[in-house]
Design an enzyme around this catalytic site. Sequence first.
Site, PDB file in Angstrom:
ATOM      1  N   ASP A 111       4.022  -6.215   3.798  1.00 17.88           N
ATOM      2  CA  ASP A 111       3.569  -5.116   4.659  1.00 17.88           C
ATOM      3  C   ASP A 111       3.867  -5.396   6.128  1.00 17.88           C
ATOM      4  O   ASP A 111       3.254  -4.828   7.016  1.00 17.88           O
ATOM      5  CB  ASP A 111       2.051  -4.919   4.453  1.00 17.88           C
ATOM      6  CG  ASP A 111       1.514  -3.680   5.134  1.00 17.88           C
ATOM      7  OD1 ASP A 111       2.304  -2.764   5.424  1.00 17.88           O
ATOM      8  OD2 ASP A 111       0.290  -3.635   5.383  1.00 17.88           O
TER       9      ASP A 111
ATOM     10  N   GLU B  91      -4.907   1.771   2.919  1.00 21.68           N
ATOM     11  CA  GLU B  91      -4.830   0.616   3.808  1.00 21.68           C
ATOM     12  C   GLU B  91      -4.883   1.037   5.264  1.00 21.68           C
ATOM     13  O   GLU B  91      -5.490   0.357   6.100  1.00 21.68           O
ATOM     14  CB  GLU B  91      -3.541  -0.161   3.532  1.00 21.68           C
ATOM     15  CG  GLU B  91      -3.436  -1.505   4.252  1.00 21.68           C
ATOM     16  CD  GLU B  91      -2.777  -1.423   5.634  1.00 21.68           C
ATOM     17  OE1 GLU B  91      -2.782  -2.416   6.357  1.00 21.68           O
ATOM     18  OE2 GLU B  91      -2.246  -0.330   5.965  1.00 21.68           O
ATOM     19  N   GLU B  92      -4.255   2.160   5.572  1.00 20.95           N
ATOM     20  CA  GLU B  92      -4.149   2.585   6.964  1.00 20.95           C
ATOM     21  C   GLU B  92      -5.478   3.017   7.565  1.00 20.95           C
ATOM     22  O   GLU B  92      -5.595   3.132   8.786  1.00 20.95           O
ATOM     23  CB  GLU B  92      -3.127   3.718   7.101  1.00 20.95           C
ATOM     24  CG  GLU B  92      -1.708   3.347   6.717  1.00 20.95           C
ATOM     25  CD  GLU B  92      -1.059   2.372   7.693  1.00 20.95           C
ATOM     26  OE1 GLU B  92      -1.721   1.961   8.658  1.00 20.95           O
ATOM     27  OE2 GLU B  92       0.111   2.018   7.470  1.00 20.95           O
TER      28      GLU B  92
ATOM     29  N   ASP C  13       6.397   1.676   6.242  1.00 19.56           N
ATOM     30  CA  ASP C  13       5.056   1.090   6.187  1.00 19.56           C
ATOM     31  C   ASP C  13       4.209   1.958   5.254  1.00 19.56           C
ATOM     32  O   ASP C  13       3.617   2.928   5.688  1.00 19.56           O
ATOM     33  CB  ASP C  13       4.463   1.062   7.595  1.00 19.56           C
ATOM     34  CG  ASP C  13       3.064   0.489   7.660  1.00 19.56           C
ATOM     35  OD1 ASP C  13       2.643  -0.163   6.691  1.00 19.56           O
ATOM     36  OD2 ASP C  13       2.391   0.715   8.676  1.00 19.56           O
TER      37      ASP C  13
ATOM     38  N   ASP D  76      -0.219   4.419   1.050  1.00 22.82           N
ATOM     39  CA  ASP D  76      -0.531   5.439   2.049  1.00 22.82           C
ATOM     40  C   ASP D  76       0.252   5.215   3.330  1.00 22.82           C
ATOM     41  O   ASP D  76       0.714   4.104   3.621  1.00 22.82           O
ATOM     42  CB  ASP D  76      -2.031   5.496   2.334  1.00 22.82           C
ATOM     43  CG  ASP D  76      -2.569   4.216   2.975  1.00 22.82           C
ATOM     44  OD1 ASP D  76      -2.228   3.121   2.487  1.00 22.82           O
ATOM     45  OD2 ASP D  76      -3.321   4.309   3.959  1.00 22.82           O
TER      46      ASP D  76
ATOM     47  N   HIS E 154       4.203   3.608  12.349  1.00 25.01           N
ATOM     48  CA  HIS E 154       3.177   4.520  12.881  1.00 25.01           C
ATOM     49  C   HIS E 154       3.733   5.500  13.906  1.00 25.01           C
ATOM     50  O   HIS E 154       2.974   6.023  14.723  1.00 25.01           O
ATOM     51  CB  HIS E 154       1.987   3.764  13.481  1.00 25.01           C
ATOM     52  CG  HIS E 154       1.182   3.000  12.486  1.00 25.01           C
ATOM     53  ND1 HIS E 154      -0.115   2.613  12.709  1.00 25.01           N
ATOM     54  CD2 HIS E 154       1.490   2.545  11.247  1.00 25.01           C
ATOM     55  CE1 HIS E 154      -0.564   1.949  11.652  1.00 25.01           C
ATOM     56  NE2 HIS E 154       0.407   1.893  10.753  1.00 25.01           N
TER      57      HIS E 154
ATOM     58  N   HIS F 275       0.831  -1.206   0.000  1.00 27.04           N
ATOM     59  CA  HIS F 275       0.000   0.000   0.000  1.00 27.04           C
ATOM     60  C   HIS F 275       0.864   1.252   0.000  1.00 27.04           C
ATOM     61  O   HIS F 275       1.967   1.274   0.551  1.00 27.04           O
ATOM     62  CB  HIS F 275      -0.974   0.010   1.181  1.00 27.04           C
ATOM     63  CG  HIS F 275      -0.359   0.073   2.536  1.00 27.04           C
ATOM     64  ND1 HIS F 275      -0.073   1.254   3.184  1.00 27.04           N
ATOM     65  CD2 HIS F 275       0.025  -0.905   3.394  1.00 27.04           C
ATOM     66  CE1 HIS F 275       0.437   1.010   4.375  1.00 27.04           C
ATOM     67  NE2 HIS F 275       0.521  -0.301   4.531  1.00 27.04           N
TER      68      HIS F 275
END
Length: 409
Positions: free
Chosen positions: A197, A174-175, A140, A80, A379, A78
């Site tokens: 991922d 995705e997030e 990520d 994002d 994150h 992903h």
Amino acid sequence: MTALERFLHYIRYDTQSEEGVDRTPSTDKQRLLGAYLARELQEMGLEGAHLAENGAVYGWLPASPGKEGLPVVALIAHMDTAPRVPGGPAKARLAAYQGGELVLNREQGIVMTPAEFPDLLEQVGQTLVVTDGTTLLGADDKAGIAEIFSAVEYLQNHPQRTHGRVAVCITPDEEVGRGAGYVDLEKLGADFGYTVDGGPLGTLEYENFNAASAKVTFHGVNIHPGEGKGKLRNACLMASQFIALVPPAEDPAHTAGYEGFYHLCTMSGDESRAELEWLIRDHDRAAFAGRKGVFEQITDFLCRRYGPGTVELALTDSYYNMKEKILPHPQLLDWARTAFRRVGVEPVDVPIRGGTDGAQLSWQGLPCPNLSTGGWHFHGVYEYIPTRSLEKMTEMLVELLAGIDKVKK
């Protein structure tokens, strides 16, 4: 172009997704990277490479001559990055880590120490990609994209490494839990898939939480506190009672491994109306149902105490444990473990304390375990990735795709 070079380029794009918006994708800035990725796949010579209207990127590497009968495997990542933490563009640098403190930002006093981040002790002698401590890095999952693209390019340039047809798909959002919904499985045309991922190098994830969200609304009666006896019904106090009835030791701060939890995300309100938003998680399907049952019991109890309709509970299932869909296809795990070992990395099975697009895709009909990217501390501003991990995961994906030559469709 190497995976490191690609990664350092991709993180120049700020691609944060946004929660609670009705746009596809949730932020237009994701399309900027998507358009670049589509052009890159086109320049590699992949078939049908394009940016779809919904923001997903597709491309297909044709099977080597004589390998057309092999299963079609999709590699998925992903574009994002997570909301709630500044997304960039990331100010990245390479740090040759020799132990001790790792200073990210001297002016702002942002430092990583082995005491707080013991994993640093595993990185002595490695070159790490880090930020200045003010944004996410974006490993990520831009690391996953870089590794997939570099592996596909290698196979395209080395026809002696034969392989079946490979589908590539890079999703937005995705997030914020919407990434799998952007994948057109019929168009993708894959028999199996892998999301790239995951976290530390060598991790193989095929178990994840069953997940639900819970929104609890409390309806109070507000009246001047001077004359409230027998009349005032404080919604905030009812919400606090609900919280007190949830098992206090079963939250993310006190659980690990396969242990489920209740997680209070937000709380708001006043005397008239209050709301709580929770996450409910458990690996075991029966225990998952039991956790939702606890919320139903607490709701019923408070309604009996304060009156029917005083407390409203809305439970929404988010995703389920992919293990149920992966285990009937053990070759997926065998292929991945063999590929890791071929590049000198011992695979480690890790249960995900969360979920991935792979979980949702598995339940939609595409069995899809999750592979590591090699990154750490996603994150958050302490995110980093060793350059060795980018290299090894690229090699691993080459071995994975070139090693699927014994199982026919």
